[in-house]
Design an enzyme around this catalytic site. Structure first.
Site, short mmCIF file in Angstrom:
data_model
loop_
_atom_site.label_atom_id
_atom_site.label_comp_id
_atom_site.label_asym_id
_atom_site.label_seq_id
_atom_site.Cartn_x
_atom_site.Cartn_y
_atom_site.Cartn_z
N ASP A 18 -0.38 17.10 3.22
CA ASP A 18 -0.49 17.12 4.68
C ASP A 18 0.78 16.67 5.39
O ASP A 18 0.82 16.64 6.63
CB ASP A 18 -1.69 16.27 5.14
CG ASP A 18 -1.61 14.85 4.60
OD1 ASP A 18 -0.82 14.60 3.66
OD2 ASP A 18 -2.34 13.99 5.10
N GLU A 47 4.04 2.32 -4.42
CA GLU A 47 5.47 2.68 -4.49
C GLU A 47 6.25 1.56 -5.19
O GLU A 47 7.05 1.81 -6.10
CB GLU A 47 6.05 2.91 -3.08
CG GLU A 47 5.42 4.07 -2.30
CD GLU A 47 4.11 3.73 -1.57
OE1 GLU A 47 3.62 2.59 -1.75
OE2 GLU A 47 3.60 4.59 -0.84
N1 UDP Z 1 -6.05 13.04 -1.91
C1 UDP Z 1 -6.78 13.31 -3.04
N2 UDP Z 1 -8.07 12.85 -3.15
C2 UDP Z 1 -8.65 12.10 -2.16
C3 UDP Z 1 -7.88 11.81 -1.01
C4 UDP Z 1 -6.60 12.28 -0.93
O1 UDP Z 1 -6.29 14.03 -3.92
O2 UDP Z 1 -9.81 11.70 -2.31
C5 UDP Z 1 -4.67 13.56 -1.79
C6 UDP Z 1 -4.41 14.23 -0.45
O3 UDP Z 1 -4.74 15.60 -0.50
C7 UDP Z 1 -2.93 13.96 -0.22
C8 UDP Z 1 -2.71 12.64 -0.92
O4 UDP Z 1 -3.78 12.48 -1.84
O5 UDP Z 1 -2.11 14.96 -0.81
C9 UDP Z 1 -2.68 11.47 0.05
O6 UDP Z 1 -3.91 11.42 0.75
P1 UDP Z 1 -4.03 11.32 2.33
O7 UDP Z 1 -3.11 12.31 2.94
O8 UDP Z 1 -5.45 11.37 2.72
O9 UDP Z 1 -3.50 9.83 2.54
P2 UDP Z 1 -2.54 9.18 3.63
O10 UDP Z 1 -2.03 10.24 4.55
O11 UDP Z 1 -3.42 8.21 4.30
O12 UDP Z 1 -1.46 8.55 2.84
MN MN Z 2 -1.57 12.17 4.28
#
Ligand code: UDP
Ligand code: MN
Length: 365
Positions: free
Chosen positions: A219, A305
């Site tokens: 995203d 990280e």
């Molecule tokens: N993701 C996943 N399983 C989950 C939630 C998130 O594989 O249950 C993936 C999501 O598609 C993205 C990455 O992990 O590529 C980070 O997740 P998210 O964008 O929801 O987190 P944030 O933006 O809060 O870091």
């Molecule tokens: Mn994200």
């Protein structure tokens, strides 16, 4: 009374010895001469008005032509401006296309690791991301589904991208999974999937010399210039990330000598590496050399990280500040808002009762 002027003329002529009839003839001739001159002048004066009208008409005509000419000039200038813009666009397109067809096998491969999970927006996110990645030469997409098997919808996006890729999966255990109701913010996302990708790399890329590993979520938003930075990483490269950690830009701080002196983070700034997953890339050799290094549920939120980089034996002084001394933002931690759907639509999304067009929209099997 004698005409005084006449007297003067006669007097003068007499002085020259001219007298009598001759004298009158000369005076007559002079008078006739002047009358003729006057007549001629009058005739010319009478035509002046006509000439003036003709000249004015000519001036008008010339003014009109001047107006037309300046209008034409303006049109041509606009056309020229448009053409120049088009040339720049074409040059950019050509450069992008050439970079794909040229033999760029000498470039280090970028291993782009993306965890992804099934949701109504997944297909849209993956389509957008694939459109970005397909413009990058020598990029290998490791797409890891948070699922118990590969889904055909994701495979389809991958196939259409024409990118070199590995399509793998690793399901997040139920107790570690974020649910809609239980917003357990302590739980990190993508742990299983990124680890599965690291395992895939160690299994399949042992012996590969040139490569850089990057963790790119599905995203986020990526400027194509990011990939040149990733590729140039020797050990661990770092750069600013837009809209993350409650800041417009979260970035390493660079001192006078171009050296990294700290970080501007305000969220958990005490972390060893207070940076986002999108803020760094690691040389493949480093990943291959540290077989056991992985992400974990055992560290507090926000420490993934730091845990990885510390595990790779990296200290702050090893970090290579990139993106023009961390003055440029080439990646943004954008987040897609959860789409507004009626309860029935949400239920339908989870069921198998989708129309063909709805299945196409969400990438359902
Ligand atoms: N993701 C996943 N399983 C989950 C939630 C998130 O594989 O249950 C993936 C999501 O598609 C993205 C990455 O992990 O590529 C980070 O997740 P998210 O964008 O929801 O987190 P944030 O933006 O809060 O870091
Ligand atoms: Mn994200």
């Amino acid at each position: 009374m004698p005409y005084y002027g006449d007297n003067i003329i006669r007097h003068t002529l007499r002085q020259w010895g001219i007298q009598g009839r001759l004298l009158y003839s000369i005076i007559g001739a002079i008078i006739v001469f002047f009358v003729c001159q006057f007549g001629l002048l009058y005739r010319e004066w009478a035509t002046l008005d006509d000439q003036k009208t003709v000249l004015q008409a000519e001036i008008h005509a010339k003014e009109r032509r001047l107006d037309e000419a300046s209008r034409l000039l303006r049109t041509k200038e606009r056309d020229l401006y448009r053409l120049e813009k088009r040339v720049v666009q074409l040059e950019e397109k050509l450069r992008d296309r050439l970079s794909l067809v040229e033999d760029r096998s000498d470039l280090p491969m970028i291993y782009f690791i993306t965890p992804t999970h099934y949701r109504p927006e997944q297909r849209a996110e993956l389509t957008r991301l694939s459109n970005t990645l397909r413009q990058v030469p020598n990029l290998f997409w490791i797409l890891v589904e948070d699922a118990e098997k590969r889904s055909p919808g994701v495979a389809e996006v991958l196939a259409r991208s024409k990118l070199q890729h590995a399509h793998i999966f690793s399901l997040t255990p139920a107790d570690k999974k974020l649910t809609d109701k239980d917003k357990n913010w302590k739980l990190p996302r993508g742990v299983e999937q990124r680890n599965a990708a690291l395992t895939w790399i160690r299994t399949n890329l042992a012996g590969i010399q040139k490569g850089v590993v990057y963790f790119g979520d599905d995203d986020n938003s990526y400027d194509l210039r990011l990939f040149d930075e990733i590729r140039a990483v020797k050990k661990v490269g770092v750069w600013p990330v837009g809209i993350v950690g409650s800041l417009l830009v979260e970035t390493p701080i660079i001192g006078a000598e171009g050296k990294l002196t700290g970080f501007n983070s305000i969220w958990k700034p005490e972390r060893p590496f207070p940076i986002d997953m999108a803020a760094f890339a690691v040389n493949l050799q480093l990943i291959l050399a540290h077989e056991d290094v992985a992400f974990t549920y055992e560290v507090p939120r926000g420490y993934q990280e730091s845990h990885l980089l510390s595990g790779l034996g990296i200290s702050a002084s090893d970090l290579e500040p990139m993106a023009d001394h961390c003055s440029k933002v080439y990646v943004w931690h954008t987040r897609t808002e959860k789409s507004k759907l009626t309860a029935t639509e949400r239920e339908k999304f989870k069921s198998s009762n989708l129309l063909a067009v709805e299945r196409d929209a969400v990438g359902a099997a």
